[in-house]
Design a protein around this motif. Structure first.
Motif, PDB file in Angstrom:
ATOM      1  N   UNK A   1      42.159  41.662  42.405  1.00  0.00           N
ATOM      2  CA  UNK A   1      43.240  42.589  42.080  1.00  0.00           C
ATOM      3  C   UNK A   1      44.567  41.870  42.260  1.00  0.00           C
ATOM      4  N   UNK A   2      45.500  42.218  41.409  1.00  0.00           N
ATOM      5  CA  UNK A   2      46.844  41.662  41.527  1.00  0.00           C
ATOM      6  C   UNK A   2      47.511  42.258  42.761  1.00  0.00           C
ATOM      7  N   UNK A   3      48.088  41.381  43.579  1.00  0.00           N
ATOM      8  CA  UNK A   3      48.692  41.846  44.818  1.00  0.00           C
ATOM      9  C   UNK A   3      49.987  42.619  44.515  1.00  0.00           C
ATOM     10  N   UNK A   4      50.138  43.752  45.169  1.00  0.00           N
ATOM     11  CA  UNK A   4      51.331  44.574  44.972  1.00  0.00           C
ATOM     12  C   UNK A   4      52.552  43.815  45.468  1.00  0.00           C
ATOM     13  N   UNK A   5      53.662  43.972  44.751  1.00  0.00           N
ATOM     14  CA  UNK A   5      54.885  43.266  45.101  1.00  0.00           C
ATOM     15  C   UNK A   5      55.422  43.668  46.468  1.00  0.00           C
TER      16      UNK A   5
ATOM     17  N   UNK B   1      48.160  40.392  34.498  1.00  0.00           N
ATOM     18  CA  UNK B   1      49.410  41.061  34.119  1.00  0.00           C
ATOM     19  C   UNK B   1      49.157  42.179  33.115  1.00  0.00           C
ATOM     20  N   UNK B   2      48.081  42.034  32.349  1.00  0.00           N
ATOM     21  CA  UNK B   2      47.794  43.003  31.289  1.00  0.00           C
ATOM     22  C   UNK B   2      46.921  44.164  31.775  1.00  0.00           C
ATOM     23  N   UNK B   3      46.023  43.878  32.723  1.00  0.00           N
ATOM     24  CA  UNK B   3      45.066  44.880  33.172  1.00  0.00           C
ATOM     25  C   UNK B   3      45.536  45.601  34.432  1.00  0.00           C
ATOM     26  N   UNK B   4      45.096  46.818  34.580  1.00  0.00           N
ATOM     27  CA  UNK B   4      45.392  47.611  35.779  1.00  0.00           C
ATOM     28  C   UNK B   4      44.103  47.750  36.577  1.00  0.00           C
ATOM     29  N   UNK B   5      44.209  47.529  37.890  1.00  0.00           N
ATOM     30  CA  UNK B   5      43.035  47.682  38.731  1.00  0.00           C
ATOM     31  C   UNK B   5      42.251  46.394  38.877  1.00  0.00           C
ATOM     32  N   UNK B   6      40.947  46.527  39.157  1.00  0.00           N
ATOM     33  CA  UNK B   6      40.096  45.379  39.435  1.00  0.00           C
ATOM     34  C   UNK B   6      39.830  44.553  38.175  1.00  0.00           C
ATOM     35  N   UNK B   7      39.725  43.265  38.362  1.00  0.00           N
ATOM     36  CA  UNK B   7      39.382  42.342  37.273  1.00  0.00           C
ATOM     37  C   UNK B   7      38.223  41.474  37.740  1.00  0.00           C
ATOM     38  N   UNK B   8      37.093  41.578  37.076  1.00  0.00           N
ATOM     39  CA  UNK B   8      35.931  40.758  37.410  1.00  0.00           C
ATOM     40  C   UNK B   8      35.955  39.475  36.578  1.00  0.00           C
ATOM     41  N   UNK B   9      35.173  38.502  36.994  1.00  0.00           N
ATOM     42  CA  UNK B   9      35.109  37.242  36.243  1.00  0.00           C
ATOM     43  C   UNK B   9      34.687  37.487  34.799  1.00  0.00           C
ATOM     44  N   UNK B  10      33.797  38.449  34.619  1.00  0.00           N
ATOM     45  CA  UNK B  10      33.320  38.728  33.266  1.00  0.00           C
ATOM     46  C   UNK B  10      34.446  39.250  32.381  1.00  0.00           C
TER      47      UNK B  10
ATOM     48  N   UNK C   1      44.742  32.903  44.157  1.00  0.00           N
ATOM     49  CA  UNK C   1      44.519  33.431  45.502  1.00  0.00           C
ATOM     50  C   UNK C   1      45.390  32.701  46.528  1.00  0.00           C
ATOM     51  N   UNK C   2      45.404  31.376  46.421  1.00  0.00           N
ATOM     52  CA  UNK C   2      46.176  30.575  47.375  1.00  0.00           C
ATOM     53  C   UNK C   2      47.670  30.887  47.301  1.00  0.00           C
ATOM     54  N   UNK C   3      48.126  31.196  46.084  1.00  0.00           N
ATOM     55  CA  UNK C   3      49.549  31.490  45.912  1.00  0.00           C
ATOM     56  C   UNK C   3      49.897  32.922  46.304  1.00  0.00           C
ATOM     57  N   UNK C   4      48.863  33.722  46.626  1.00  0.00           N
ATOM     58  CA  UNK C   4      49.104  35.107  47.011  1.00  0.00           C
ATOM     59  C   UNK C   4      49.323  36.044  45.839  1.00  0.00           C
ATOM     60  N   UNK C   5      48.967  35.578  44.616  1.00  0.00           N
ATOM     61  CA  UNK C   5      49.189  36.422  43.444  1.00  0.00           C
ATOM     62  C   UNK C   5      48.081  37.470  43.293  1.00  0.00           C
ATOM     63  N   UNK C   6      46.842  37.099  43.680  1.00  0.00           N
ATOM     64  CA  UNK C   6      45.713  38.033  43.595  1.00  0.00           C
ATOM     65  C   UNK C   6      44.941  38.014  44.910  1.00  0.00           C
ATOM     66  N   UNK C   7      44.148  39.058  45.120  1.00  0.00           N
ATOM     67  CA  UNK C   7      43.266  39.145  46.287  1.00  0.00           C
ATOM     68  C   UNK C   7      41.834  39.352  45.816  1.00  0.00           C
ATOM     69  N   UNK C   8      40.898  38.758  46.526  1.00  0.00           N
ATOM     70  CA  UNK C   8      39.473  38.947  46.250  1.00  0.00           C
ATOM     71  C   UNK C   8      38.991  40.181  46.982  1.00  0.00           C
TER      72      UNK C   8
END
Length: 353
Positions: free
Chosen positions: A346-350, A298-307, A329-336
């Motif tokens: 990445x956070x899935x677009x609404x 929610x705070x970051x824009x763009x890709x988020x890595x595990x690190x 991922x299962x809830x459809x909130x983010x995509x790998x």
């Protein structure tokens, strides 16, 4: 020979910009005890993360590196170094630990600097660890076409031992006199150390280790929990610009320390802001660990890595992070996206649903 005088010269650098930066850092230092009273697991996690990042970043600036997996194994002392780069990484790890654990008992003297440099090269076959440079050296730069030129000429090898002795004495006397703020004096000391360039190799890494030592001895402990070396690495071009701007006329004693002082104070201030935000976020937050992982997206824009998540939530285990990512991922909130080393989320677009 170049002389060092810290009794009067700092006065000319106390501009409004530098004074304001020093005051801002003082404010954070005043809150430091509150931060250090945070939950032990938070501080321990921040400390372990800082060690990893400091070792990686300070060596990375000099082009020394290894894989993330090997770095972790070496810093955690779970594996012996296998390459030349890993030998130098292990040496940095050890010197960093010495400073973290014994700063209050380490005086700023030529013999101590030599001792730390010896330990920096303890795992290597290089013969110059713990010795001043044996020949004159130059700071070289290359233009866009690859043409080589001398950017800066440090002191000669012959003049180096006496210069370091005078540098340490001048700094120590200024600290005892307590006329100027230790932050400004530390910046000047480190800059002069870099310009002397006292070793055949390892000058940059030693300058960053000494920065931490000087800060700790003056009561500024942020480097234990937020990697100052990493902040420098992230602003490497600005770092080199500040060095270049402040080194003009150094041999004649006519240089302007201002650019380097401003840069380093900015680095320290950024580290304190980061420390404050992380401790307060975790201490005040009523979110569960899984909810905190979700909040990173929610705070970051763009890709988020595990690190990125490890850095934001250093007290959350790898297993909990992996489970939270799987659930998101299962809830459809983010995509790998991507895989292996390049894997990110990445956070899935609404409007993608």
């Amino acid at each position: 020979m170049r002389t060092f005088e810290y009794e009067n010269s700092p006065a000319k650098y106390l501009t409004p910009e530098i004074t304001n930066a020093v005051s801002a850092i003082h404010e954070y230092k005043g809150k430091q005890e509150l931060y250090l009273e945070a939950k032990p697991d938070i501080l321990n996690a921040l400390g372990e993360m800082a060690k990893m990042q400091s070792t990686e970043a300070s060596n990375g600036i000099e082009g020394i590196g290894t894989s993330s997996k090997r770095l972790r194994e070496i810093v955690e002392e779970k594996s012996k170094p296998k390459t030349r780069d890993e030998e130098e990484i292990a040496g940095y790890r050890d010197v960093l630990a010495i400073i973290h654990e014994n700063y209050d008992h380490i005086e700023i003297t030529p013999s101590i600097i030599l001792h730390l440099h010896r330990d920096l090269y303890a795992y290597t076959m290089k013969p110059f660890g713990g010795s001043w440079k044996s020949a004159d050296n130059s700071i070289i730069e290359y233009d866009e076409k690859g043409n080589r030129s001398v950017r800066f000429q440090p002191l000669s090898a012959v003049a180096t031992p006496m210069a370091i002795e005078e540098l340490c004495e001048s700094y120590d006397h200024a600290i005892v006199e307590h006329v100027y703020d230790p932050l400004v004096l530390a910046c000047m000391f480190v800059f002069d150390f870099i310009c002397i360039h006292p070793f055949n190799d390892g000058n940059g890494r030693m300058s960053r280790l000494l920065t931490l030592l000087l800060l700790y001895r003056s009561g500024y402990f942020v480097g234990k929990y937020i990697s100052i070396e990493r902040v420098i690495e992230q602003s490497k071009e600005t770092y080199y610009d500040a060095l270049r701007a402040s080194s003009s006329g150094w041999l004649e004693g006519k240089n302007d320390y201002g650019p380097f002082i401003r840069y380093m104070l900015g680095v320290i201030l950024r580290a304190y802001k980061d420390f404050s935000e992380r401790v307060e976020r975790v201490s005040v937050s009523k979110l569960t660990k899984q909810e905190r992982v979700k909040a990173v997206f929610d705070k970051k824009v763009g890709k988020v890595a595990k690190n990125d998540i490890r850095m934001e939530c250093p007290d959350i285990s790898e297993r909990t992070i992996a489970r939270a990512l799987s659930d998101l991922q299962k809830s459809g909130y983010i995509d790998l996206i991507g895989g292996g080393r390049n894997a990110a989320y990445v956070k899935r677009s609404s409007d993608a649903t």
